[in-house]
Design a protein around this motif. Structure first.
Motif, PDB file in Angstrom:
ATOM      1  N   ASP A 106     -10.890   9.165  -8.022  1.00  0.00           N
ATOM      2  CA  ASP A 106     -10.884  10.259  -8.984  1.00  0.00           C
ATOM      3  C   ASP A 106      -9.843  10.029 -10.076  1.00  0.00           C
ATOM      4  OD1 ASP A 106     -12.036  12.802  -9.717  1.00  0.00           O
ATOM      5  OD2 ASP A 106     -10.144  13.730  -9.138  1.00  0.00           O
ATOM      6  N   LYS A 107      -8.672   9.528  -9.681  1.00  0.00           N
ATOM      7  CA  LYS A 107      -7.588   9.258 -10.633  1.00  0.00           C
ATOM      8  C   LYS A 107      -7.589   7.811 -11.117  1.00  0.00           C
ATOM      9  CE  LYS A 107      -5.962  13.428 -10.098  1.00  0.00           C
ATOM     10  NZ  LYS A 107      -6.140  14.442 -11.164  1.00  0.00           N
ATOM     11  N   ARG A 108      -8.500   7.016 -10.571  1.00  0.00           N
ATOM     12  CA  ARG A 108      -8.620   5.601 -10.935  1.00  0.00           C
ATOM     13  C   ARG A 108      -7.298   4.849 -10.784  1.00  0.00           C
ATOM     14  NH1 ARG A 108      -9.182   1.817 -14.991  1.00  0.00           N
ATOM     15  NH2 ARG A 108     -11.064   0.567 -14.838  1.00  0.00           N
ATOM     16  N   THR A 109      -6.699   5.027  -9.631  1.00  0.00           N
ATOM     17  CA  THR A 109      -5.445   4.362  -9.289  1.00  0.00           C
ATOM     18  C   THR A 109      -5.478   4.013  -7.799  1.00  0.00           C
ATOM     19  OG1 THR A 109      -4.240   5.644 -10.940  1.00  0.00           O
ATOM     20  CG2 THR A 109      -2.925   4.578  -9.239  1.00  0.00           C
ATOM     21  N   ILE A 110      -4.895   2.886  -7.449  1.00  0.00           N
ATOM     22  CA  ILE A 110      -4.800   2.502  -6.046  1.00  0.00           C
ATOM     23  C   ILE A 110      -3.338   2.530  -5.635  1.00  0.00           C
ATOM     24  CG2 ILE A 110      -5.180   0.660  -4.364  1.00  0.00           C
ATOM     25  CD1 ILE A 110      -7.590  -0.152  -6.074  1.00  0.00           C
ATOM     26  N   PHE A 111      -3.061   3.274  -4.574  1.00  0.00           N
ATOM     27  CA  PHE A 111      -1.695   3.434  -4.090  1.00  0.00           C
ATOM     28  C   PHE A 111      -1.494   2.589  -2.836  1.00  0.00           C
ATOM     29  CE2 PHE A 111      -2.740   7.281  -6.427  1.00  0.00           C
ATOM     30  CZ  PHE A 111      -1.658   7.394  -7.283  1.00  0.00           C
ATOM     31  N   ILE A 112      -0.464   1.758  -2.874  1.00  0.00           N
ATOM     32  CA  ILE A 112      -0.071   0.929  -1.741  1.00  0.00           C
ATOM     33  C   ILE A 112       1.240   1.474  -1.185  1.00  0.00           C
ATOM     34  CG2 ILE A 112       0.604  -1.380  -0.979  1.00  0.00           C
ATOM     35  CD1 ILE A 112      -2.296  -1.280  -1.823  1.00  0.00           C
ATOM     36  N   LYS A 127      15.052  -7.546   2.833  1.00  0.00           N
ATOM     37  CA  LYS A 127      13.608  -7.722   2.731  1.00  0.00           C
ATOM     38  C   LYS A 127      12.958  -6.737   1.764  1.00  0.00           C
ATOM     39  CE  LYS A 127      13.092  -9.666   7.383  1.00  0.00           C
ATOM     40  NZ  LYS A 127      12.536  -9.457   8.740  1.00  0.00           N
ATOM     41  N   ILE A 128      13.625  -5.603   1.513  1.00  0.00           N
ATOM     42  CA  ILE A 128      12.974  -4.623   0.649  1.00  0.00           C
ATOM     43  C   ILE A 128      12.842  -5.125  -0.791  1.00  0.00           C
ATOM     44  CG2 ILE A 128      13.761  -2.715   2.088  1.00  0.00           C
ATOM     45  CD1 ILE A 128      15.717  -1.948  -0.126  1.00  0.00           C
ATOM     46  N   PHE A 129      13.630  -6.135  -1.167  1.00  0.00           N
ATOM     47  CA  PHE A 129      13.473  -6.687  -2.509  1.00  0.00           C
ATOM     48  C   PHE A 129      12.112  -7.365  -2.671  1.00  0.00           C
ATOM     49  CE2 PHE A 129      18.238  -6.637  -2.516  1.00  0.00           C
ATOM     50  CZ  PHE A 129      18.375  -5.728  -3.552  1.00  0.00           C
ATOM     51  N   GLY A 130      11.485  -7.709  -1.540  1.00  0.00           N
ATOM     52  CA  GLY A 130      10.148  -8.290  -1.599  1.00  0.00           C
ATOM     53  C   GLY A 130       9.104  -7.322  -2.111  1.00  0.00           C
ATOM     54  N   PHE A 131       9.425  -6.017  -2.093  1.00  0.00           N
ATOM     55  CA  PHE A 131       8.481  -5.027  -2.614  1.00  0.00           C
ATOM     56  C   PHE A 131       8.180  -5.271  -4.091  1.00  0.00           C
ATOM     57  CE2 PHE A 131       9.824  -1.454   0.564  1.00  0.00           C
ATOM     58  CZ  PHE A 131       9.238  -2.178   1.586  1.00  0.00           C
ATOM     59  N   ASN A 132       9.201  -5.722  -4.825  1.00  0.00           N
ATOM     60  CA  ASN A 132       9.010  -5.978  -6.253  1.00  0.00           C
ATOM     61  C   ASN A 132       7.913  -7.021  -6.478  1.00  0.00           C
ATOM     62  OD1 ASN A 132      11.131  -4.220  -6.797  1.00  0.00           O
ATOM     63  ND2 ASN A 132      12.655  -5.845  -6.830  1.00  0.00           N
ATOM     64  N   ALA A 133       7.974  -8.086  -5.681  1.00  0.00           N
ATOM     65  CA  ALA A 133       6.976  -9.155  -5.811  1.00  0.00           C
ATOM     66  C   ALA A 133       5.611  -8.700  -5.310  1.00  0.00           C
ATOM     67  CB  ALA A 133       7.433 -10.391  -5.042  1.00  0.00           C
ATOM     68  N   LYS A 134       5.602  -7.938  -4.222  1.00  0.00           N
ATOM     69  CA  LYS A 134       4.325  -7.481  -3.662  1.00  0.00           C
ATOM     70  C   LYS A 134       3.567  -6.604  -4.656  1.00  0.00           C
ATOM     71  CE  LYS A 134       4.893  -7.569   1.357  1.00  0.00           C
ATOM     72  NZ  LYS A 134       4.873  -6.729   2.583  1.00  0.00           N
ATOM     73  N   ARG A 135       4.287  -5.736  -5.340  1.00  0.00           N
ATOM     74  CA  ARG A 135       3.631  -4.863  -6.304  1.00  0.00           C
ATOM     75  C   ARG A 135       2.894  -5.691  -7.360  1.00  0.00           C
ATOM     76  NH1 ARG A 135       3.928  -3.162 -11.215  1.00  0.00           N
ATOM     77  NH2 ARG A 135       5.784  -4.420 -11.634  1.00  0.00           N
ATOM     78  N   VAL A 136       3.554  -6.745  -7.836  1.00  0.00           N
ATOM     79  CA  VAL A 136       2.947  -7.620  -8.841  1.00  0.00           C
ATOM     80  C   VAL A 136       1.723  -8.333  -8.274  1.00  0.00           C
ATOM     81  CG1 VAL A 136       3.315  -9.672 -10.262  1.00  0.00           C
ATOM     82  CG2 VAL A 136       5.103  -7.935 -10.091  1.00  0.00           C
ATOM     83  N   LEU A 137       1.826  -8.808  -7.035  1.00  0.00           N
ATOM     84  CA  LEU A 137       0.713  -9.540  -6.424  1.00  0.00           C
ATOM     85  C   LEU A 137      -0.504  -8.650  -6.216  1.00  0.00           C
ATOM     86  CD1 LEU A 137       2.707 -11.688  -3.842  1.00  0.00           C
ATOM     87  CD2 LEU A 137       1.540 -12.505  -5.884  1.00  0.00           C
ATOM     88  N   TYR A 138      -0.270  -7.419  -5.765  1.00  0.00           N
ATOM     89  CA  TYR A 138      -1.394  -6.488  -5.621  1.00  0.00           C
ATOM     90  C   TYR A 138      -2.033  -6.211  -6.983  1.00  0.00           C
ATOM     91  CZ  TYR A 138      -0.555  -5.251  -0.704  1.00  0.00           C
ATOM     92  OH  TYR A 138      -0.439  -5.274   0.668  1.00  0.00           O
ATOM     93  N   GLN A 139      -1.215  -6.052  -8.006  1.00  0.00           N
ATOM     94  CA  GLN A 139      -1.757  -5.778  -9.341  1.00  0.00           C
ATOM     95  C   GLN A 139      -2.590  -6.946  -9.846  1.00  0.00           C
ATOM     96  OE1 GLN A 139      -1.278  -2.679 -11.353  1.00  0.00           O
ATOM     97  NE2 GLN A 139      -3.152  -3.745 -11.966  1.00  0.00           N
ATOM     98  N   GLU A 140      -2.189  -8.165  -9.483  1.00  0.00           N
ATOM     99  CA  GLU A 140      -2.911  -9.347  -9.952  1.00  0.00           C
ATOM    100  C   GLU A 140      -4.330  -9.420  -9.399  1.00  0.00           C
ATOM    101  OE1 GLU A 140      -0.599 -12.812  -9.120  1.00  0.00           O
ATOM    102  OE2 GLU A 140       0.507 -12.667 -11.021  1.00  0.00           O
ATOM    103  N   LEU A 141      -4.570  -8.782  -8.246  1.00  0.00           N
ATOM    104  CA  LEU A 141      -5.929  -8.746  -7.707  1.00  0.00           C
ATOM    105  C   LEU A 141      -6.891  -8.138  -8.726  1.00  0.00           C
ATOM    106  CD1 LEU A 141      -5.280  -7.539  -4.049  1.00  0.00           C
ATOM    107  CD2 LEU A 141      -5.914  -9.843  -4.763  1.00  0.00           C
TER     108      LEU A 141
END
Length: 211
Positions: A106-112, A127-141
């Motif tokens: 409905d909002k055309r957004t995917i929440f991880i 390890k939480i600094f890995g969240f920064n990279a993960k966000r980018v990788l999910y967006q690249e999909l």
């Protein structure tokens, strides 16, 4: 996750309690006075890229609006839902397993959602600094497999406030057995600067597009 510096089964149990406390599907079922109904989201066999995944995959039906507004899932099932909805497959060397994923159509957004329960100082801090990279990788999909306008990823880091804010180490009965001075402001600042939304213990429903 560390309990009093010892780790072990009790620590894992505390983490599992946090997983259940922040279970998004359960939250939608229990905390909205019947606003949302969850039913199985059907995935075609040809789209089962992760065939052994047993995690849930639900349609989210809004009783007020009388329409499906999205799909909620988690872990490897994320990739099956991704293929079913958009025809996409993982394009990266590593396969991630989101703790929760909400495809808000409905909002055309995917929440991880990635969750980090902590009960004492330990390596998970870094390890939480890995969240920064993960966000980018999910967006690249979506960036690499979708024509404009590309669907945005909303990345949520869910923490337990007892440690990350208050520095409390708890026993099995949730009583404080040790209190440590903590200051994760620089960690949180880095996450926010990289587009990660931080939440503690509970969901900010408005951010997910839920009433």
């Amino acid at each position: 996750m560390i309990k009093g510096g010892t780790g072990g089964a009790n620590t894992n149990l505390s983490g599992l309690d946090f997983e259940e406390q922040t279970n998004l599907a359960k939250h939608l079922k229990d905390d909205f006075n019947g606003r949302y109904t969850l039913t199985e989201f059907i995935i075609d066999k040809k789209n089962m890229v992760k065939k052994n995944s047993k995690d849930y995959h639900y349609n989210v039906f809004d009783e007020k609006l009388q329409k499906n507004i999205g799909v909620i899932t988690r872990q490897f099932q994320f990739y099956n839902v991704l293929k079913q909805l958009y025809g996409f497959q993982n394009i990266h060397h590593k396969t991630w397993k989101p703790d929760e994923a909400f495809f808000n159509l409905d909002k055309r957004t995917i929440f991880i959602v990635e969750k980090k329960y902590q009960n004492g100082s330990g390596s998970v801090d870094e390890k939480i600094f890995g969240f920064n990279a993960k966000r980018v990788l999910y967006q690249e999909l979506f960036n690499k497999q979708m024509e404009e306008p590309v669907i945005p990823i909303g990345f949520i880091a869910m923490f337990n406030s007892s440690w990350w804010l208050d520095g409390e180490t708890l026993d099995e009965d949730k009583k404080v057995i040790k209190k440590t001075r903590v200051d994760y402001h620089d960690y949180f600042s880095s996450l926010r600067n990289n587009g990660v939304r931080i939440m503690f213990d509970d969901y900010e429903d408005w951010y997910l597009g839920l009433d």
